[in-house]
Design an enzyme around this catalytic site. Sequence first.
Site, PDB file in Angstrom:
ATOM      1  N   ASP A   1      71.031  39.299  83.830  1.00 55.23           N
ATOM      2  CA  ASP A   1      70.029  38.867  82.847  1.00 55.23           C
ATOM      3  C   ASP A   1      69.965  37.344  82.777  1.00 55.23           C
ATOM      4  O   ASP A   1      70.918  36.691  82.353  1.00 55.23           O
ATOM      5  CB  ASP A   1      70.388  39.426  81.463  1.00 55.23           C
ATOM      6  CG  ASP A   1      69.397  38.992  80.402  1.00 55.23           C
ATOM      7  OD1 ASP A   1      68.375  39.682  80.238  1.00 55.23           O
ATOM      8  OD2 ASP A   1      69.623  37.938  79.759  1.00 55.23           O
TER       9      ASP A   1
ATOM     10  N   HIS B   1      60.678  35.772  75.633  1.00 57.37           N
ATOM     11  CA  HIS B   1      62.001  35.322  75.172  1.00 57.37           C
ATOM     12  C   HIS B   1      62.127  35.274  73.640  1.00 57.37           C
ATOM     13  O   HIS B   1      63.115  35.729  73.079  1.00 57.37           O
ATOM     14  CB  HIS B   1      62.294  33.943  75.769  1.00 57.37           C
ATOM     15  CG  HIS B   1      63.754  33.627  75.879  1.00 57.37           C
ATOM     16  ND1 HIS B   1      64.273  32.808  76.852  1.00 57.37           N
ATOM     17  CD2 HIS B   1      64.800  34.029  75.137  1.00 57.37           C
ATOM     18  CE1 HIS B   1      65.579  32.724  76.691  1.00 57.37           C
ATOM     19  NE2 HIS B   1      65.931  33.454  75.657  1.00 57.37           N
TER      20      HIS B   1
ATOM     21  N   LYS C   1      63.060  36.017  81.595  1.00 50.84           N
ATOM     22  CA  LYS C   1      62.269  35.911  80.355  1.00 50.84           C
ATOM     23  C   LYS C   1      61.286  34.749  80.421  1.00 50.84           C
ATOM     24  O   LYS C   1      61.596  33.703  80.994  1.00 50.84           O
ATOM     25  CB  LYS C   1      63.201  35.693  79.151  1.00 50.84           C
ATOM     26  CG  LYS C   1      64.345  36.664  79.093  1.00 50.84           C
ATOM     27  CD  LYS C   1      65.215  36.494  77.866  1.00 50.84           C
ATOM     28  CE  LYS C   1      66.500  37.273  78.040  1.00 50.84           C
ATOM     29  NZ  LYS C   1      67.510  36.601  78.890  1.00 50.84           N
TER      30      LYS C   1
ATOM     31  N   TYR D   1      67.038  29.216  80.629  1.00 54.72           N
ATOM     32  CA  TYR D   1      68.456  28.934  80.915  1.00 54.72           C
ATOM     33  C   TYR D   1      68.609  27.920  82.047  1.00 54.72           C
ATOM     34  O   TYR D   1      69.708  27.439  82.308  1.00 54.72           O
ATOM     35  CB  TYR D   1      69.226  30.205  81.326  1.00 54.72           C
ATOM     36  CG  TYR D   1      69.206  31.348  80.340  1.00 54.72           C
ATOM     37  CD1 TYR D   1      68.792  31.183  79.028  1.00 54.72           C
ATOM     38  CD2 TYR D   1      69.638  32.615  80.748  1.00 54.72           C
ATOM     39  CE1 TYR D   1      68.782  32.263  78.152  1.00 54.72           C
ATOM     40  CE2 TYR D   1      69.639  33.689  79.871  1.00 54.72           C
ATOM     41  CZ  TYR D   1      69.199  33.505  78.584  1.00 54.72           C
ATOM     42  OH  TYR D   1      69.197  34.572  77.726  1.00 54.72           O
TER      43      TYR D   1
END
Length: 279
Positions: free
Chosen positions: A46, A109, A76, A51
């Site tokens: 994930d 997200h 996401k 990120y």
Amino acid sequence: MAGVPQITLNDGTSIPQLGLGVWQVDPGITARVVRDGIAAGYRLIDTAEGYDNEKGVGEAIRSAEVPREDLYIASKLRNGAHQRDLALKAFDETMQKLGIEQLDLFLIHWPVPGQDKYAEAWATLVELRQQGRVKSIGVSNFNEDHLDRIIEETGVVPVINQIELHPYFPQLEQRGWLKRRNVQIECYSPLGSGAVLEDEAIAAIGKAHGKSVAQTILRWHLQQGLIVIPKSTHADRMKANFDVVDFELSDDEMATLSGLGKGEDGRTGSNPATNNDTF
Ligand code: A2P
């Protein structure tokens, strides 16, 4: 897949119940971390545009000793890209960084209520799924009103809502309305981003099974049918966190963990109702 159960989603696909989350994994070490995770047995990875480490995930997928079709890759949509044209572009960038043909799961997200564009983002994810570029679509950090709005506007129910969930923040109310809508729960920060790891009551229960606090918490998630994505950058911890399918907590032990909730004080991350960050 070493005994990790699969959870069936409302679109007929399935997802491994236990995966590796890479939030807060430094981009420079992500490829190594994900390779270690795959070697430990994780098949669900994930990540997220936000990120900044999708490239490392892509590198690990390419060098993995397991075929692409055995891996379940999720990412996401970032908050600043809810508008249709931006969302399509952002998705293309995600796919380029990951270096794969089709994504298994794409999530919004955060709803970012102040921006009020999440319904447009959801309609765009529906398009991407219709095109076959992503197998399944879902959301993250959605409250009941956000969820109902996108269902009303598109008629499409997300397969998953990924939310913070751990013994200090068990999200009992969220579980009720998500179950009624047949949306599976995927738990981020399952160890409370580390905050639950010092808990003495959980340590005592774990000790009785020869298991660590982290393992006991993850077992609590699995026994409730929750999908769970612990994060670690250490190969030994990743292995330990994956070694949770060979023991069973009793009803009393489950109840003890479930009774540790601290209400809103238990939350370690942002509140979806007020998080308007536009990364
Ligand atoms: P590290 O990455 O240094 O291993 P969460 O999954 O709830 O976000 O929690 C992640 C945090 O818990 C990270 O700080 C991670 O540190 C730590 N962690 C993950 N697994 C373990 C474990 N088995 N034992 C101790 N700490 C762990």
